[in-house]
Motif scaffolding. Structure first.
Motif, PDB file in Angstrom:
ATOM      1  N   MET A  51      64.416 -11.529  20.303  1.00 26.98           N
ATOM      2  CA  MET A  51      63.001 -11.381  19.955  1.00 26.98           C
ATOM      3  C   MET A  51      62.511  -9.938  20.063  1.00 26.98           C
ATOM      4  O   MET A  51      61.345  -9.662  19.780  1.00 26.98           O
ATOM      5  N   SER A  52      63.363  -9.019  20.491  1.00 27.99           N
ATOM      6  CA  SER A  52      62.912  -7.635  20.681  1.00 27.99           C
ATOM      7  C   SER A  52      62.984  -6.850  19.372  1.00 27.99           C
ATOM      8  O   SER A  52      63.569  -7.298  18.389  1.00 27.99           O
ATOM      9  N   ASN A  53      62.386  -5.674  19.389  1.00 27.36           N
ATOM     10  CA  ASN A  53      62.412  -4.810  18.203  1.00 27.36           C
ATOM     11  C   ASN A  53      63.464  -3.707  18.342  1.00 27.36           C
ATOM     12  O   ASN A  53      63.399  -2.704  17.654  1.00 27.36           O
ATOM     13  N   SER A  54      64.439  -3.910  19.254  1.00 29.83           N
ATOM     14  CA  SER A  54      65.379  -2.820  19.541  1.00 29.83           C
ATOM     15  C   SER A  54      66.828  -3.179  19.239  1.00 29.83           C
ATOM     16  O   SER A  54      67.199  -4.353  19.215  1.00 29.83           O
ATOM     17  N   THR A  55      67.607  -2.149  19.084  1.00 28.82           N
ATOM     18  CA  THR A  55      69.059  -2.259  18.964  1.00 28.82           C
ATOM     19  C   THR A  55      69.656  -1.089  19.749  1.00 28.82           C
ATOM     20  O   THR A  55      69.139   0.015  19.696  1.00 28.82           O
ATOM     21  N   VAL A  56      70.708  -1.393  20.512  1.00 23.73           N
ATOM     22  CA  VAL A  56      71.335  -0.359  21.347  1.00 23.73           C
ATOM     23  C   VAL A  56      72.807  -0.264  20.941  1.00 23.73           C
ATOM     24  O   VAL A  56      73.533  -1.258  20.994  1.00 23.73           O
ATOM     25  N   ILE A  57      73.221   0.928  20.525  1.00 26.77           N
ATOM     26  CA  ILE A  57      74.588   1.117  19.996  1.00 26.77           C
ATOM     27  C   ILE A  57      75.265   2.271  20.738  1.00 26.77           C
ATOM     28  O   ILE A  57      74.608   3.244  21.134  1.00 26.77           O
ATOM     29  N   THR A  58      76.580   2.147  20.910  1.00 26.69           N
ATOM     30  CA  THR A  58      77.350   3.230  21.532  1.00 26.69           C
ATOM     31  C   THR A  58      78.190   3.940  20.471  1.00 26.69           C
ATOM     32  O   THR A  58      78.954   3.300  19.743  1.00 26.69           O
TER      33      THR A  58
ATOM     34  N   ASP B   1      80.663   9.223  23.722  1.00 24.87           N
ATOM     35  CA  ASP B   1      80.171   8.150  24.599  1.00 24.87           C
ATOM     36  C   ASP B   1      78.651   8.161  24.698  1.00 24.87           C
ATOM     37  O   ASP B   1      78.069   8.106  25.782  1.00 24.87           O
ATOM     38  N   LEU B   2      77.998   8.210  23.562  1.00 26.31           N
ATOM     39  CA  LEU B   2      76.530   8.227  23.552  1.00 26.31           C
ATOM     40  C   LEU B   2      76.021   6.821  23.318  1.00 26.31           C
ATOM     41  O   LEU B   2      76.330   6.200  22.300  1.00 26.31           O
ATOM     42  N   LYS B   3      75.232   6.305  24.266  1.00 29.05           N
ATOM     43  CA  LYS B   3      74.632   4.975  24.105  1.00 29.05           C
ATOM     44  C   LYS B   3      73.143   5.185  23.873  1.00 29.05           C
ATOM     45  O   LYS B   3      72.437   5.693  24.743  1.00 29.05           O
ATOM     46  N   LYS B   4      72.674   4.794  22.693  1.00 26.77           N
ATOM     47  CA  LYS B   4      71.282   5.084  22.321  1.00 26.77           C
ATOM     48  C   LYS B   4      70.609   3.842  21.737  1.00 26.77           C
ATOM     49  O   LYS B   4      71.239   3.053  21.029  1.00 26.77           O
ATOM     50  N   GLY B   5      69.332   3.723  22.007  1.00 31.12           N
ATOM     51  CA  GLY B   5      68.544   2.623  21.460  1.00 31.12           C
ATOM     52  C   GLY B   5      67.681   3.098  20.310  1.00 31.12           C
ATOM     53  O   GLY B   5      67.351   4.286  20.211  1.00 31.12           O
ATOM     54  N   TYR B   6      67.351   2.160  19.437  1.00 32.12           N
ATOM     55  CA  TYR B   6      66.413   2.447  18.349  1.00 32.12           C
ATOM     56  C   TYR B   6      65.464   1.261  18.222  1.00 32.12           C
ATOM     57  O   TYR B   6      65.915   0.110  18.175  1.00 32.12           O
ATOM     58  N   SER B   7      64.178   1.528  18.197  1.00 32.99           N
ATOM     59  CA  SER B   7      63.177   0.455  18.116  1.00 32.99           C
ATOM     60  C   SER B   7      62.394   0.558  16.823  1.00 32.99           C
ATOM     61  O   SER B   7      61.930   1.646  16.460  1.00 32.99           O
ATOM     62  N   ASN B   8      62.273  -0.582  16.159  1.00 33.39           N
ATOM     63  CA  ASN B   8      61.568  -0.623  14.885  1.00 33.39           C
ATOM     64  C   ASN B   8      61.311  -2.107  14.586  1.00 33.39           C
ATOM     65  O   ASN B   8      62.236  -2.919  14.617  1.00 33.39           O
ATOM     66  N   ASN B   9      60.067  -2.459  14.326  1.00 37.60           N
ATOM     67  CA  ASN B   9      59.731  -3.876  14.113  1.00 37.60           C
ATOM     68  C   ASN B   9      60.483  -4.520  12.954  1.00 37.60           C
ATOM     69  O   ASN B   9      60.617  -5.743  12.896  1.00 37.60           O
ATOM     70  N   LEU B  10      60.969  -3.696  12.023  1.00 37.04           N
ATOM     71  CA  LEU B  10      61.661  -4.253  10.857  1.00 37.04           C
ATOM     72  C   LEU B  10      62.897  -5.070  11.244  1.00 37.04           C
ATOM     73  O   LEU B  10      63.318  -5.951  10.496  1.00 37.04           O
TER      74      LEU B  10
ATOM     75  N   GLU C 139      70.696   3.430  33.483  1.00 37.88           N
ATOM     76  CA  GLU C 139      71.832   2.506  33.327  1.00 37.88           C
ATOM     77  C   GLU C 139      72.597   2.757  32.041  1.00 37.88           C
ATOM     78  O   GLU C 139      73.827   2.657  32.019  1.00 37.88           O
ATOM     79  N   HIS C 140      71.894   3.060  30.964  1.00 39.85           N
ATOM     80  CA  HIS C 140      72.602   3.263  29.696  1.00 39.85           C
ATOM     81  C   HIS C 140      73.671   4.351  29.821  1.00 39.85           C
ATOM     82  O   HIS C 140      74.724   4.272  29.178  1.00 39.85           O
ATOM     83  N   GLU C 141      73.429   5.324  30.693  1.00 46.42           N
ATOM     84  CA  GLU C 141      74.463   6.360  30.899  1.00 46.42           C
ATOM     85  C   GLU C 141      75.652   5.793  31.672  1.00 46.42           C
ATOM     86  O   GLU C 141      76.795   6.177  31.425  1.00 46.42           O
ATOM     87  N   LEU C 142      75.371   4.870  32.588  1.00 44.50           N
ATOM     88  CA  LEU C 142      76.487   4.220  33.324  1.00 44.50           C
ATOM     89  C   LEU C 142      77.354   3.403  32.379  1.00 44.50           C
ATOM     90  O   LEU C 142      78.581   3.507  32.399  1.00 44.50           O
ATOM     91  N   SER C 143      76.712   2.572  31.539  1.00 41.92           N
ATOM     92  CA  SER C 143      77.546   1.731  30.665  1.00 41.92           C
ATOM     93  C   SER C 143      78.190   2.549  29.551  1.00 41.92           C
ATOM     94  O   SER C 143      79.245   2.178  29.054  1.00 41.92           O
ATOM     95  N   ALA C 144      77.563   3.663  29.169  1.00 43.13           N
ATOM     96  CA  ALA C 144      78.197   4.532  28.161  1.00 43.13           C
ATOM     97  C   ALA C 144      79.459   5.168  28.738  1.00 43.13           C
ATOM     98  O   ALA C 144      80.494   5.227  28.079  1.00 43.13           O
ATOM     99  N   LEU C 145      79.392   5.618  29.990  1.00 42.64           N
ATOM    100  CA  LEU C 145      80.523   6.345  30.579  1.00 42.64           C
ATOM    101  C   LEU C 145      81.612   5.409  31.100  1.00 42.64           C
ATOM    102  O   LEU C 145      82.804   5.670  30.947  1.00 42.64           O
TER     103      LEU C 145
ATOM    104  N   GLU D  77      80.851  13.527  37.082  1.00 43.54           N
ATOM    105  CA  GLU D  77      80.341  12.370  36.330  1.00 43.54           C
ATOM    106  C   GLU D  77      78.826  12.231  36.503  1.00 43.54           C
ATOM    107  O   GLU D  77      78.105  11.936  35.547  1.00 43.54           O
ATOM    108  N   ILE D  78      78.350  12.464  37.716  1.00 42.50           N
ATOM    109  CA  ILE D  78      76.898  12.372  37.940  1.00 42.50           C
ATOM    110  C   ILE D  78      76.187  13.463  37.143  1.00 42.50           C
ATOM    111  O   ILE D  78      75.146  13.225  36.526  1.00 42.50           O
ATOM    112  N   LYS D  79      76.774  14.638  37.106  1.00 39.18           N
ATOM    113  CA  LYS D  79      76.168  15.730  36.330  1.00 39.18           C
ATOM    114  C   LYS D  79      76.133  15.371  34.843  1.00 39.18           C
ATOM    115  O   LYS D  79      75.124  15.558  34.159  1.00 39.18           O
ATOM    116  N   LEU D  80      77.228  14.800  34.365  1.00 44.75           N
ATOM    117  CA  LEU D  80      77.303  14.425  32.952  1.00 44.75           C
ATOM    118  C   LEU D  80      76.231  13.388  32.604  1.00 44.75           C
ATOM    119  O   LEU D  80      75.496  13.521  31.613  1.00 44.75           O
TER     120      LEU D  80
END
Ligand code: NZQ
Ligand code: ZN
Length: 393
Positions: A147-154, A159-168, A271-277, A358-361
């Motif tokens: 039901m959300s307007n988001s998608t999160v892709i890696t 190793d970039l995990k990014k979200g994009y929000s758009n009602n479409l 968290e997204h940085e944890l799951s990306a790495l 890793e923490i710095k990254l």
């Protein structure tokens, strides 16, 4: 209460055997050639995938299949899907699975009508004007993507995990049969419940104090899933409690609990940085960080944390001080995570501590090299992020 616009257009079809209606629903929303998108094995093994294909055939709807979506869904699979949809002239995307499959489906849906690179949307370099219709048959209550307007892709490249929000990209419909979640391993059930609670808590912990109705909904969702999770961990085929959790998962992330609040979202960004790495489950990553985030920021609104402690965690207000109650609530939440098998530190999450590099990254990525902040309850700068990762280590 802050002004808000509430938009939740997804048709929810909830209940036992609801997946049988999928063919009719696709037809209702104009799908004539469908991409059936799914994950690794669970939907195939349970027979759900076959059932969905039969339901499409019964309505005379053509389809192609694309499986293999992994948790923390990858950009390469999205590219594969876009190519397949163009070749096959697909006009409707059906995600059979959880947040990862739905998010991959949404990314493909944005990519098909777009001439450029779909990743540009996730990097903020472009804004999507078109999207194929997406719908889902949900198999795990967790991400709330149904039901959300988001998608999160890696993006594997970096190793970039990014979200994009758009009602479409909001799903046209979401088919939810709680029985389809009986096969979830306990770990995934617990990860899902953690994510559901966190979607509610990210909106709950704010500076906006005059939102009685929204608070009541949020606290009810939190208490309900907190109780129901123990029932389903004991008895995976408990329909009543699986149903509570499944519906709570959608309510937690369709913005209902965000009406009138600002929202924080720092724990999610960290968290997204944890799951990306480390490629860990999103819910487990949230549990590993939340207690450290909470202890770092609670002084920004002590009474809110005290309210959470009493109304959600069942902490007795001993009237010593709001701070005492607030801290007892944070501890109770961490005890809850432990009780459902979730980690409460990075060490418990990945089996070792994260290294300084890793923490710095993660800190550099989360703060876009120091140029971006995260969070609203307390605005976190690069050093704050580093402090929280260190506390959680
Ligand atoms: O791949 P299969 O074999 O299907 O196995 C999956 C997967 O391994 C398994 N599973 C799903 N349904 C099952 C089942 N196993 C047995 N029986 C079933 N009925 O569960 C595993 C996890 O699936 P996944 O889809 O990855 O879980 P979830 O729904 O938690 O989605 C996580 C993803 O969603 C993103 C997360 O970052 C992560 O990438 N999020 C998406 C959001 C959104 N779009 O609004 C918001 C969230 O905050 C989150 O960031
Ligand atoms: Zn989440």
């Amino acid at each position: 209460m802050k002004d808000f616009i509430y938009y939740a257009p997804t048709q929810v079809v909830f209940g036992a055997l609801s997946e049988d209606k999928t063919g009719k629903l696709v037809k209702q929303y104009g799908g004539t050639k469908v991409l059936v998108h799914y994950g690794g094995q669970s939907a195939e093994r349970s027979g759900l995938l076959d059932k969905i294909c039969r339901a499409l055939e019964a309505e005379g709807i053509a389809y192609v299949k694309l499986g293999g979506v992994v948790p923390n869904p990858r950009l390469s699979k999205v590219h594969e899907g876009i190519e397949l949809c163009r070749k096959e002239k697909v006009d409707f995307i059906l995600a059979v699975g959880g947040g990862s499959v739905i998010d991959s489906a949404k990314a493909i849906a944005f990519g098909v009508p777009y001439e450029g690179e779909v990743w540009d949307f996730y990097m903020g370099r472009a804004h999507a004007e078109a999207c194929l219709p997406v719908a889902t048959v949900l198999t795990i209550p967790a991400a709330g993507s149904e039901m959300s307007n988001s998608t999160v892709i890696t993006n594997e490249d970096g190793d970039l995990k990014k979200g994009y929000s758009n009602n479409l990209c909001r799903c046209k419909f979401a088919v939810m049969n709680p029985e389809r979640t009986y096969t979830l391993p306990n770990y995934q059930t617990a990860c899902g419940v953690t994510d559901i609670m966190m979607h509610t808590m990210e909106r709950y912990f704010s500076h906006d104090d005059d939102m009685t109705v929204t608070d009541a909904i949020a606290e009810s969702i939190l208490r309900t899933v907190k109780d129901s999770v123990f029932e389903v961990l004991k008895e995976p085929e408990n329909y009543v409690h699986r149903a509570q959790i499944m519906w709570a998962g959608s309510l937690a992330h369709n913005d209902l609990t965000g009406c009138g609040t600002t929202g924080d979202w720092a724990t999610h960004q960290l968290e997204h940085e944890l799951s990306a790495l480390f490629d860990v489950a999103h819910g487990a990553g949230l549990a590993a960080l939340w207690g450290s985030w909470a202890r770092y920021v609670y002084k920004e609104n002590v009474t809110r944390f005290a309210q959470f402690a009493v109304n959600v965690m069942g902490v007795t207000n001993d009237f010593k001080s709001p701070e005492h109650t607030a801290l007892a609530g944070i501890e109770a939440m961490e005890d809850f995570y432990r009780a459902i098998g979730m980690p409460v530190s990075i060490c418990e999450l990945i089996g070792r501590q994260a290294t300084d590099e890793e923490i710095k990254l993660m800190t550099d990525k989360c703060s876009s090299g120091g140029s971006a902040t995260t969070g609203n309850l307390k605005v976190l700068h690069r050093d704050d992020m580093k402090n929280i990762y260190r506390m959680a280590n």
